[in-house]
Design a protein around this motif. Sequence first.
Motif, PDB file in Angstrom:
ATOM      1  N   ASN A 154     110.525 -19.767 114.281  1.00 19.63           N
ATOM      2  CA  ASN A 154     111.162 -18.521 114.986  1.00 19.63           C
ATOM      3  C   ASN A 154     110.306 -17.542 114.786  1.00 19.63           C
ATOM      4  O   ASN A 154     109.575 -17.209 113.884  1.00 19.63           O
ATOM      5  N   ASP A 155     110.817 -16.469 115.503  1.00 22.63           N
ATOM      6  CA  ASP A 155     110.383 -15.286 115.471  1.00 22.63           C
ATOM      7  C   ASP A 155     110.248 -14.551 114.165  1.00 22.63           C
ATOM      8  O   ASP A 155     109.239 -14.046 113.492  1.00 22.63           O
ATOM      9  N   LYS A 156     111.563 -14.507 113.362  1.00 25.52           N
ATOM     10  CA  LYS A 156     111.623 -14.198 111.878  1.00 25.52           C
ATOM     11  C   LYS A 156     110.593 -14.678 111.201  1.00 25.52           C
ATOM     12  O   LYS A 156     109.922 -13.883 110.245  1.00 25.52           O
ATOM     13  N   CYS A 157     110.454 -16.051 111.115  1.00 22.79           N
ATOM     14  CA  CYS A 157     109.417 -16.749 110.327  1.00 22.79           C
ATOM     15  C   CYS A 157     108.114 -16.464 110.457  1.00 22.79           C
ATOM     16  O   CYS A 157     107.389 -15.871 109.675  1.00 22.79           O
ATOM     17  N   ALA A 158     107.856 -16.187 111.760  1.00 23.00           N
ATOM     18  CA  ALA A 158     106.408 -16.060 112.334  1.00 23.00           C
ATOM     19  C   ALA A 158     106.037 -14.503 112.022  1.00 23.00           C
ATOM     20  O   ALA A 158     104.922 -14.303 111.220  1.00 23.00           O
ATOM     21  N   VAL A 159     106.894 -13.626 111.991  1.00 19.54           N
ATOM     22  CA  VAL A 159     106.684 -12.331 111.653  1.00 19.54           C
ATOM     23  C   VAL A 159     106.420 -12.275 109.996  1.00 19.54           C
ATOM     24  O   VAL A 159     105.593 -11.411 109.539  1.00 19.54           O
ATOM     25  N   GLY A 160     107.379 -12.756 109.375  1.00 12.85           N
ATOM     26  CA  GLY A 160     107.409 -12.743 107.876  1.00 12.85           C
ATOM     27  C   GLY A 160     105.845 -13.449 107.263  1.00 12.85           C
ATOM     28  O   GLY A 160     105.428 -12.949 106.622  1.00 12.85           O
ATOM     29  N   VAL A 161     105.503 -14.252 108.117  1.00 12.79           N
ATOM     30  CA  VAL A 161     104.186 -15.051 107.613  1.00 12.79           C
ATOM     31  C   VAL A 161     102.963 -14.334 108.010  1.00 12.79           C
ATOM     32  O   VAL A 161     101.967 -14.025 107.231  1.00 12.79           O
ATOM     33  N   THR A 162     103.176 -13.849 109.056  1.00 10.42           N
ATOM     34  CA  THR A 162     101.941 -12.874 109.589  1.00 10.42           C
ATOM     35  C   THR A 162     102.017 -11.370 108.621  1.00 10.42           C
ATOM     36  O   THR A 162     100.838 -11.174 108.095  1.00 10.42           O
ATOM     37  N   HIS A 163     103.065 -10.995 108.307  1.00 10.93           N
ATOM     38  CA  HIS A 163     103.013  -9.765 107.287  1.00 10.93           C
ATOM     39  C   HIS A 163     102.427 -10.150 106.071  1.00 10.93           C
ATOM     40  O   HIS A 163     101.441  -9.395 105.537  1.00 10.93           O
ATOM     41  N   PHE A 164     102.748 -11.537 105.413  1.00 13.44           N
ATOM     42  CA  PHE A 164     102.031 -11.840 104.369  1.00 13.44           C
ATOM     43  C   PHE A 164     100.557 -11.932 104.368  1.00 13.44           C
ATOM     44  O   PHE A 164      99.869 -11.658 103.544  1.00 13.44           O
ATOM     45  N   GLN A 165     100.231 -12.529 105.594  1.00 11.84           N
ATOM     46  CA  GLN A 165      98.802 -12.780 105.842  1.00 11.84           C
ATOM     47  C   GLN A 165      97.948 -11.122 105.945  1.00 11.84           C
ATOM     48  O   GLN A 165      96.899 -11.151 105.421  1.00 11.84           O
ATOM     49  N   LEU A 166      98.768 -10.514 106.546  1.00  9.93           N
ATOM     50  CA  LEU A 166      98.095  -8.900 106.707  1.00  9.93           C
ATOM     51  C   LEU A 166      98.068  -8.112 105.245  1.00  9.93           C
ATOM     52  O   LEU A 166      97.090  -7.462 105.080  1.00  9.93           O
ATOM     53  N   VAL A 167      99.014  -8.616 104.510  1.00  7.63           N
ATOM     54  CA  VAL A 167      99.120  -7.978 103.271  1.00  7.63           C
ATOM     55  C   VAL A 167      98.087  -8.472 102.266  1.00  7.63           C
ATOM     56  O   VAL A 167      97.309  -7.890 101.234  1.00  7.63           O
ATOM     57  N   GLN A 168      97.789  -9.986 102.442  1.00  6.55           N
ATOM     58  CA  GLN A 168      96.813 -10.612 101.787  1.00  6.55           C
ATOM     59  C   GLN A 168      95.115  -9.902 101.852  1.00  6.55           C
ATOM     60  O   GLN A 168      94.571  -9.656 100.975  1.00  6.55           O
ATOM     61  N   ILE A 169      95.086  -9.545 103.108  1.00  6.57           N
ATOM     62  CA  ILE A 169      93.537  -8.977 103.243  1.00  6.57           C
ATOM     63  C   ILE A 169      93.330  -7.841 102.860  1.00  6.57           C
ATOM     64  O   ILE A 169      92.076  -7.348 102.532  1.00  6.57           O
ATOM     65  N   LYS A 170      94.278  -7.061 102.202  1.00  2.17           N
ATOM     66  CA  LYS A 170      94.045  -5.845 101.345  1.00  2.17           C
ATOM     67  C   LYS A 170      93.442  -5.954  99.960  1.00  2.17           C
ATOM     68  O   LYS A 170      92.880  -5.276  99.437  1.00  2.17           O
ATOM     69  N   ASP A 171      93.675  -7.172  99.451  1.00  2.00           N
ATOM     70  CA  ASP A 171      93.067  -7.524  98.149  1.00  2.00           C
ATOM     71  C   ASP A 171      93.053  -9.030  97.949  1.00  2.00           C
ATOM     72  O   ASP A 171      93.832  -9.744  98.331  1.00  2.00           O
ATOM     73  N   PHE A 172      91.793  -9.535  97.748  1.00  2.00           N
ATOM     74  CA  PHE A 172      91.495 -11.086  97.518  1.00  2.00           C
ATOM     75  C   PHE A 172      92.593 -11.598  96.732  1.00  2.00           C
ATOM     76  O   PHE A 172      92.907 -12.739  96.459  1.00  2.00           O
ATOM     77  N   ARG A 173      92.856 -10.829  95.419  1.00  2.00           N
ATOM     78  CA  ARG A 173      93.716 -11.301  94.759  1.00  2.00           C
ATOM     79  C   ARG A 173      95.241 -11.654  95.025  1.00  2.00           C
ATOM     80  O   ARG A 173      96.129 -12.532  94.385  1.00  2.00           O
ATOM     81  N   PHE A 174      95.542 -11.188  96.057  1.00  2.00           N
ATOM     82  CA  PHE A 174      96.963 -11.486  96.857  1.00  2.00           C
ATOM     83  C   PHE A 174      97.065 -12.823  97.404  1.00  2.00           C
ATOM     84  O   PHE A 174      97.918 -13.283  97.830  1.00  2.00           O
ATOM     85  N   SER A 175      95.770 -13.543  97.602  1.00  2.00           N
ATOM     86  CA  SER A 175      95.758 -14.964  97.983  1.00  2.00           C
ATOM     87  C   SER A 175      95.571 -15.625  96.668  1.00  2.00           C
ATOM     88  O   SER A 175      94.142 -15.855  96.422  1.00  2.00           O
ATOM     89  N   TYR A 176      96.450 -16.364  96.239  1.00  2.00           N
ATOM     90  CA  TYR A 176      96.377 -17.024  94.957  1.00  2.00           C
ATOM     91  C   TYR A 176      95.398 -18.240  94.995  1.00  2.00           C
ATOM     92  O   TYR A 176      94.250 -18.255  94.107  1.00  2.00           O
ATOM     93  N   LYS A 177      95.331 -19.022  96.016  1.00  2.00           N
ATOM     94  CA  LYS A 177      94.656 -20.066  95.910  1.00  2.00           C
ATOM     95  C   LYS A 177      93.126 -19.729  96.288  1.00  2.00           C
ATOM     96  O   LYS A 177      92.129 -19.994  95.419  1.00  2.00           O
TER      97      LYS A 177
END
Length: 1098
Positions: free
Chosen positions: A706-729
């Motif tokens: 759904n839209d809410k989930c897609a927006v939330g997942v994309t938001h987290f992806q956008l946050v992750q690109i700001k610092d490689f340590r934000f992507s745990y794996k």
Amino acid sequence: MAACRRVPRLLLLMSILLYVHPIREDKYQINGVAKPPVSVVIPAQNPGGVPAAVNGAPVLAALPLRRRTSGWKLAEEGACREDLTRLCPKHSWNNNLAVLECLQDRKEVCWIVGDILLWNYKLNLTTDPKFESVAVEVCKTTITDIKECAAEERGKGYLVSCLVDHRGNITEYQCNQYIVKMTSIVFSDYRLICGFMDKCREDINTLHCGSISTGEKDVHSQGEVIACLEKGLVREAEEQPGAHAIGANCKKAIMRVAELSSDDFHLDRYLYFSCREDRERFCENTPAGEGRVYKCLFNHKFEEAMSEKCRDALTTRQKLIAQDYKVSYSLAKACKTDLRKYRCSADTNMPRAREARLSYLLLCLESAVHRGRTVSGECQGEMLDYRRMLMEDFSLSPEIVLHCRGEIEAHCSGLHRKGRTLHCLMRVGRGDLGAIDNLCQKALQTLIQEADPGADYRIDRALNEACESVIQTACKHIRNGDPMILSCLMEHLYTDKMVEDCEHRLLELQYFIARDWKLDPILYKKCQGDASRLCHTHGWNETSEMMPPGAIFSCLYRHAYRTEEQGRRCSSCNSLHKGGGSGPLSRDCKVEVQRILHQRALDVKLDPELQRRCMTDLGKWCSEKAESGQELDCLQDHLEDLVSECKDVVGNLTELESEDIQIETLLMRACEPVIQSYCHEVADNQIDTGDLMECLVQNKHQKEMNDKCAVGVTHFQLVQIKDFRFSYKFKMACKEDVLKLCPNIKKKVDVVLCLSTTVRNDTLQDMKEQRVSVKCRKQLRVEELEMSEDIRLEPELYDSCKQDIGRLCQNVAFGNAQVIECLKENKKQLTQRCHHKVFKLQEVEMMDSELDYQLMRVCKPMIRRFCTEADAKNMLQCLKQNKNSELMDPKCKQMITKRQITQNTDYRLNPVLRKSCKADIPKFCQSILNKATGDSELEGQVVSCLKLKYADQVRMHWVTGSFYFRLSPDCEDQIRVILQESALDYRLDPQLQLHCTDEVMCVGSSSEMSCLMEALQDKRVRLQPECKKRLQDRIDMWSYAAKVAPAEGFSDLAMQVMTSPSKNYILAMIGLGVCVLFLFGLLCGRITKRVMQEQKNR
């Protein structure tokens, strides 16, 4: 005697009355329960045993002692007869005590002479020293059993004092009865209480509490004097402006009187007269004794029908209980054993006044309960009542009244009842209504710890009433009063089942619970061992400056999610770990830590460290933009703009989320359908280590998303690109590689670029050992594929093309690489900066087809059908080879054509051609390369150059039969393939398309190339000269290519031989080969025949 040591001797004299007028009626027994110890005054006597004047008021000489001790009756006195006849039943006239009981509980007694008569009679009862022998006779067995009383010196009134102190052990009926009856006589007038007048005379006058002289006021109003002193004591404790400092001895006397009257509300004369009607209204069936009427009235204190005068009297008594728990008879009795058992009064370094406070008792016993010790059920029930009392009425806490006065006046006036003021102050403390004084905040936190509503939500009446409907629907499966009710309510925060009022009350309470880990009883129970081992915590009600309550939870969750080998970044962790232990958390504690983190993710104010460090940034960036529960998302969006200390704490939380995205409760709710369908296996893990978010990203475009989930997942992806340590794996797989190969690079997109460039260079240089580790290369691939899905995940490309996106792709949605595809299709209209970035992107995608998100998405079924064994990087090449298959999907075929057109615009976008013609391009097309700039596309010029060279080569070979300056075989093959493809679709020839796009008669035709060919043959149609020339060149090249193309069958081979300029040479060579083969066969046949003959002969 002028004073008494502990208890007056008035009760001794009761023995005489019992002896002369035996008590025969059961009505004088109050529920058969012994009464509290009583102290009475023994005023100084004149010589001869006559009582002296009290404060100048003469004692009636007309009432000699003889008459009072030899059968004299109050009913026979003229001063009392009228009141007695009017107010008291006739059967009581012969019993002086019954008359006293009747008259002293009546406000209608107004004859001054009668009042003085009654008072002097009571005074003489309390001062005659001759009746101790009767007490000895009545309580003979009791005195023998109680060793302390048997040892008391006789003749000084101390014996009865001892009996009163040990009245709980008295079993003799008559001994108990005269103690019960005399208490009501003493408490009818403060001047009869032992030493009270001497100790409080100055304070009574200073506070203008009323008369201390007999006859100046109605004797029944003397209870108001004590009430006045009690209020003065409360005002002093609250440090109200103009409060009088009551003397220490008077304070003790006031609290002693309150304690002695705690058994029966009749003994508190002011409260008794203030609440008589309310008692009948609310507590008619509640028997007197053991403080039951007090508790009943307390429970109805905020009822609308309760009179203000009674409510005020009850509040004063509650405030006295808050200062000394023994003012509550039921609490002191129920918890006496437990207080002794857990040494709640054994701290010699603590002032006695503090030990006696209700808050100290509650904290001490609550600590025992939370440590798993046994506290009697009766005591816990009493504690529950008084904890609820503290939450209902903020005024019972002097610190709240003192330090929160300004906040109450500014924000919370008129909300006194049912805990509303306290919740209003909590809301101020959260920062929802303005700033709050630090002392007020501290007082609120202390009160929450004392009341401990986290252990039982019912203690908080305001919360209980607001959330009743939610509890009955969403939490009905949980036992009433269970601590998990609060967690259940938090789980339903911001859901359809939650009501607004409950939401506010819940967050107000949770704000303070979140600031002290001990206030969550489940967390404390499961983690107290780990906290002691790892964080060096103390007892439940003890704190440490080195490890304050708010720091304990931080210590726990860092041990839950991080180990030393993982090298967790945290500027504030070092100080915590210096004093902390090592080792993992227990499983039960880890589960509770995770639960608390889930709750904190719902509201940024539930994280004390985050709110403290980010207060300024929250107001600056998120005050108007962020909705409830989305403040952290807002801070993550503005990560680069935050102050350093806020950036650190937001970074730590984001890093934690990357390891366990289930902390994001709101996101998990929105993504529930996708998780259940595609990610349920990884979601069941206790801590998912980044697997769940990876699964959500991979399934971001499923129909369940759904839209809410897609927006939330994309938001987290956008946050992750700001610092490689934000992507745990990615961090865990590539941490060492980043430190070695890409030091000082922080942004994830730059780290990915650095590592991918290293991998590409190592591959091109055929290095024996790759510098990037295998596990990092694997995770690097995942990151590259995820970044290709949304242009926003490549910030440099996005920033370069933001203007073009708004101009050319404003109605195109992000995701599924749709914006990137839009930019590709409008490449000629892009700004130079954007055009260059898009070209670089296409260059990478053509070298690695798996990074072409649109191609892989559209052609996914065809890849499964035709290219299961092909390398993912060469997927486009495989699809091109199967493009004309009848089974090829039209949409995929169209996408393949688009990529072919792109490849033919510039040789750099065709990796196979580039590699095959690596030596030929600079050899034959250097002039074109010299004219081109690094940022510009070649518009198919190099490909056209190679085509022309190939055509010249074929033409020369056709004419002369020889090759001069021939293209390399691999390059020839690639040019031949391009010519064949462009013969079917002129769009695959950029130069032809460039010069023939104006030929409108063929635009939109089903076969545009056939249309152009027909136009070239039709003399009536006038084509543009350049288009005509290009068409003729292409026709020649196609014919030459067809002539030298590999034969597809025997007939094609024969035709090529017969039409070849070297036909004679080819035929001669074929004939020679046939002859050699014939001769070789003859020779082999003769030899074989001879051998066979020889074998037969043998």
